[in-house]
Design a protein around this motif. Sequence first.
Motif, PDB file in Angstrom:
ATOM      1  N   ASP A  46       0.778  -1.100  -0.053  1.00  0.00           N
ATOM      2  CA  ASP A  46       0.051   0.056  -0.036  1.00  0.00           C
ATOM      3  C   ASP A  46       0.708   1.359  -0.135  1.00  0.00           C
ATOM      4  OD1 ASP A  46      -2.904   0.899   0.434  1.00  0.00           O
ATOM      5  OD2 ASP A  46      -1.959   2.173   1.914  1.00  0.00           O
ATOM      6  N   GLU A  47       1.898   1.122   0.857  1.00  0.00           N
ATOM      7  CA  GLU A  47       2.621   2.570   0.872  1.00  0.00           C
ATOM      8  C   GLU A  47       3.242   2.800  -0.323  1.00  0.00           C
ATOM      9  OE1 GLU A  47       5.170  -0.894   2.431  1.00  0.00           O
ATOM     10  OE2 GLU A  47       3.358  -0.161   2.938  1.00  0.00           O
ATOM     11  N   ARG A  48       3.829   1.854  -1.157  1.00  0.00           N
ATOM     12  CA  ARG A  48       4.187   2.255  -2.641  1.00  0.00           C
ATOM     13  C   ARG A  48       3.403   2.432  -3.664  1.00  0.00           C
ATOM     14  NH1 ARG A  48       9.922  -1.029  -3.322  1.00  0.00           N
ATOM     15  NH2 ARG A  48      10.997   0.300  -1.420  1.00  0.00           N
ATOM     16  N   VAL A  53       6.465   9.064  -6.746  1.00  0.00           N
ATOM     17  CA  VAL A  53       7.696   8.558  -7.168  1.00  0.00           C
ATOM     18  C   VAL A  53       8.409   9.819  -7.824  1.00  0.00           C
ATOM     19  CG1 VAL A  53       8.963   7.247  -8.781  1.00  0.00           C
ATOM     20  CG2 VAL A  53       7.066   6.072  -7.847  1.00  0.00           C
ATOM     21  N   GLU A  54       9.560  10.180  -7.204  1.00  0.00           N
ATOM     22  CA  GLU A  54      10.217  11.290  -7.646  1.00  0.00           C
ATOM     23  C   GLU A  54      11.346  10.864  -8.697  1.00  0.00           C
ATOM     24  OE1 GLU A  54       9.437  14.372  -6.832  1.00  0.00           O
ATOM     25  OE2 GLU A  54       7.866  13.737  -5.385  1.00  0.00           O
ATOM     26  N   PRO A  55      11.412  11.846  -9.468  1.00  0.00           N
ATOM     27  CA  PRO A  55      11.079  13.320  -9.857  1.00  0.00           C
ATOM     28  C   PRO A  55       9.752  13.356 -10.308  1.00  0.00           C
ATOM     29  CG  PRO A  55      12.554  12.744 -11.383  1.00  0.00           C
ATOM     30  CD  PRO A  55      12.553  11.570 -10.710  1.00  0.00           C
ATOM     31  N   SER A  59       2.079   8.801  -8.117  1.00  0.00           N
ATOM     32  CA  SER A  59       2.353   7.355  -7.461  1.00  0.00           C
ATOM     33  C   SER A  59       1.540   6.582  -8.290  1.00  0.00           C
ATOM     34  CB  SER A  59       1.561   7.392  -6.308  1.00  0.00           C
ATOM     35  OG  SER A  59       0.038   7.329  -6.578  1.00  0.00           O
ATOM     36  N   PRO A  60       1.712   5.114  -8.183  1.00  0.00           N
ATOM     37  CA  PRO A  60       1.137   3.886  -9.068  1.00  0.00           C
ATOM     38  C   PRO A  60      -0.282   4.169  -9.094  1.00  0.00           C
ATOM     39  CG  PRO A  60       3.176   2.997  -8.167  1.00  0.00           C
ATOM     40  CD  PRO A  60       3.087   4.449  -7.495  1.00  0.00           C
ATOM     41  N   LEU A  61      -0.796   4.438  -7.791  1.00  0.00           N
ATOM     42  CA  LEU A  61      -2.248   4.510  -7.755  1.00  0.00           C
ATOM     43  C   LEU A  61      -2.881   5.732  -8.437  1.00  0.00           C
ATOM     44  CD1 LEU A  61      -4.392   2.736  -6.509  1.00  0.00           C
ATOM     45  CD2 LEU A  61      -4.050   3.921  -4.282  1.00  0.00           C
ATOM     46  N   GLY A  62      -2.057   6.702  -8.305  1.00  0.00           N
ATOM     47  CA  GLY A  62      -2.483   8.102  -8.784  1.00  0.00           C
ATOM     48  C   GLY A  62      -2.416   8.046 -10.300  1.00  0.00           C
ATOM     49  N   LEU A  63      -1.643   7.309 -10.876  1.00  0.00           N
ATOM     50  CA  LEU A  63      -1.920   6.921 -12.423  1.00  0.00           C
ATOM     51  C   LEU A  63      -3.287   5.985 -12.725  1.00  0.00           C
ATOM     52  CD1 LEU A  63      -0.520   6.747 -15.217  1.00  0.00           C
ATOM     53  CD2 LEU A  63       0.537   4.661 -14.663  1.00  0.00           C
ATOM     54  N   VAL A  64      -3.349   5.118 -11.803  1.00  0.00           N
ATOM     55  CA  VAL A  64      -4.676   4.322 -11.919  1.00  0.00           C
ATOM     56  C   VAL A  64      -5.944   5.353 -11.877  1.00  0.00           C
ATOM     57  CG1 VAL A  64      -6.149   2.652 -11.147  1.00  0.00           C
ATOM     58  CG2 VAL A  64      -3.752   2.150 -11.214  1.00  0.00           C
ATOM     59  N   LYS A  65      -5.858   6.332 -10.953  1.00  0.00           N
ATOM     60  CA  LYS A  65      -6.821   7.185 -10.578  1.00  0.00           C
ATOM     61  C   LYS A  65      -7.112   8.015 -11.989  1.00  0.00           C
ATOM     62  CE  LYS A  65      -8.416  10.551  -7.394  1.00  0.00           C
ATOM     63  NZ  LYS A  65      -7.939  11.213  -6.053  1.00  0.00           N
ATOM     64  N   HIS A  66      -5.903   8.564 -12.475  1.00  0.00           N
ATOM     65  CA  HIS A  66      -5.820   9.572 -13.635  1.00  0.00           C
ATOM     66  C   HIS A  66      -6.583   8.660 -14.800  1.00  0.00           C
ATOM     67  CE1 HIS A  66      -4.752  11.834 -17.130  1.00  0.00           C
ATOM     68  NE2 HIS A  66      -3.663  10.745 -17.698  1.00  0.00           N
ATOM     69  N   VAL A 166       8.808   1.705 -15.772  1.00  0.00           N
ATOM     70  CA  VAL A 166      10.034   2.557 -15.392  1.00  0.00           C
ATOM     71  C   VAL A 166       9.666   2.906 -13.808  1.00  0.00           C
ATOM     72  CG1 VAL A 166      11.418   4.595 -15.511  1.00  0.00           C
ATOM     73  CG2 VAL A 166      10.574   3.481 -17.510  1.00  0.00           C
ATOM     74  N   VAL A 167       8.680   3.125 -13.360  1.00  0.00           N
ATOM     75  CA  VAL A 167       8.447   3.292 -11.983  1.00  0.00           C
ATOM     76  C   VAL A 167       8.660   2.194 -11.096  1.00  0.00           C
ATOM     77  CG1 VAL A 167       6.539   4.025 -10.274  1.00  0.00           C
ATOM     78  CG2 VAL A 167       6.891   5.503 -12.236  1.00  0.00           C
ATOM     79  N   ARG A 168       8.050   1.122 -11.757  1.00  0.00           N
ATOM     80  CA  ARG A 168       8.043  -0.301 -11.003  1.00  0.00           C
ATOM     81  C   ARG A 168       9.418  -0.595 -10.671  1.00  0.00           C
ATOM     82  NH1 ARG A 168       4.373  -4.370  -9.360  1.00  0.00           N
ATOM     83  NH2 ARG A 168       5.645  -5.400  -7.830  1.00  0.00           N
ATOM     84  N   GLU A 169      10.240  -0.491 -11.802  1.00  0.00           N
ATOM     85  CA  GLU A 169      11.881  -0.918 -11.761  1.00  0.00           C
ATOM     86  C   GLU A 169      12.321   0.055 -10.718  1.00  0.00           C
ATOM     87  OE1 GLU A 169      15.641  -1.874 -14.581  1.00  0.00           O
ATOM     88  OE2 GLU A 169      13.447  -1.586 -15.648  1.00  0.00           O
ATOM     89  N   LEU A 170      12.026   1.177 -10.582  1.00  0.00           N
ATOM     90  CA  LEU A 170      12.603   2.125  -9.552  1.00  0.00           C
ATOM     91  C   LEU A 170      12.389   1.632  -8.133  1.00  0.00           C
ATOM     92  CD1 LEU A 170      12.137   5.696 -11.353  1.00  0.00           C
ATOM     93  CD2 LEU A 170      14.400   4.447 -10.792  1.00  0.00           C
ATOM     94  N   LEU A 171      10.890   1.295  -8.140  1.00  0.00           N
ATOM     95  CA  LEU A 171      10.451   0.916  -6.839  1.00  0.00           C
ATOM     96  C   LEU A 171      10.986  -0.560  -6.259  1.00  0.00           C
ATOM     97  CD1 LEU A 171       6.697   1.989  -6.973  1.00  0.00           C
ATOM     98  CD2 LEU A 171       8.426   3.084  -5.783  1.00  0.00           C
TER      99      LEU A 171
END
Length: 177
Positions: A46-48, A53-55, A59-66, A166-171
């Motif tokens: 949940d926290e991830r 994710v900077e810069p 967040s991944p959940l924010g992308l789903v929302k979008h 890319v985000v998932r690889e960074l996380l």
Amino acid sequence: MTMPPERVPAVLDGPGVQVSDPRELLLGYLDWYRDALMRKISGLPDERLRAPVEPLGWSPLGLVKHLGWVERRWIRWGFAAENVVAYPPGGDEAEWGVPNGQPAGEILAAYHDEVSRSRALIAEAALDDRARVGGRFPTPEQAPTLGRILFHLLQEYARHVGQLDVVRELLDGQKGE
């Protein structure tokens, strides 16, 4: 001549290799990317899911929302000209942001609801059907075809799911498809 195993091309993603109908291809790839979105966030704690994710600032959940809002804007407000709120009050911050108290399940359910509504609204429509006038498109000259709208949605998903790789690889180091 046989190719070495490391050079054998991967099976194609999306609809089956025998599919050639443009509507079936377009809808098949759109569904493949919708599913890919869920695969990319699967297993994240949940926290991830929630932490920007900077810069990038989202967040991944924010992308789903979008992407739920994108579905709403292009299909319900755009193609069907439904009288719906097309942009959340609060602008991009509200569209991409995940409030601390909002459960992840609520955001995922809202996204899945928008996808279900999209599917229902386009189920019987032809790719050359024009968007209804009165929602996103005020005049018949501005109203694109369903095919054009779906192509726009497909590119939106492809771009964002690629960013999510890319985000998932960074996380957590998980590599995308």
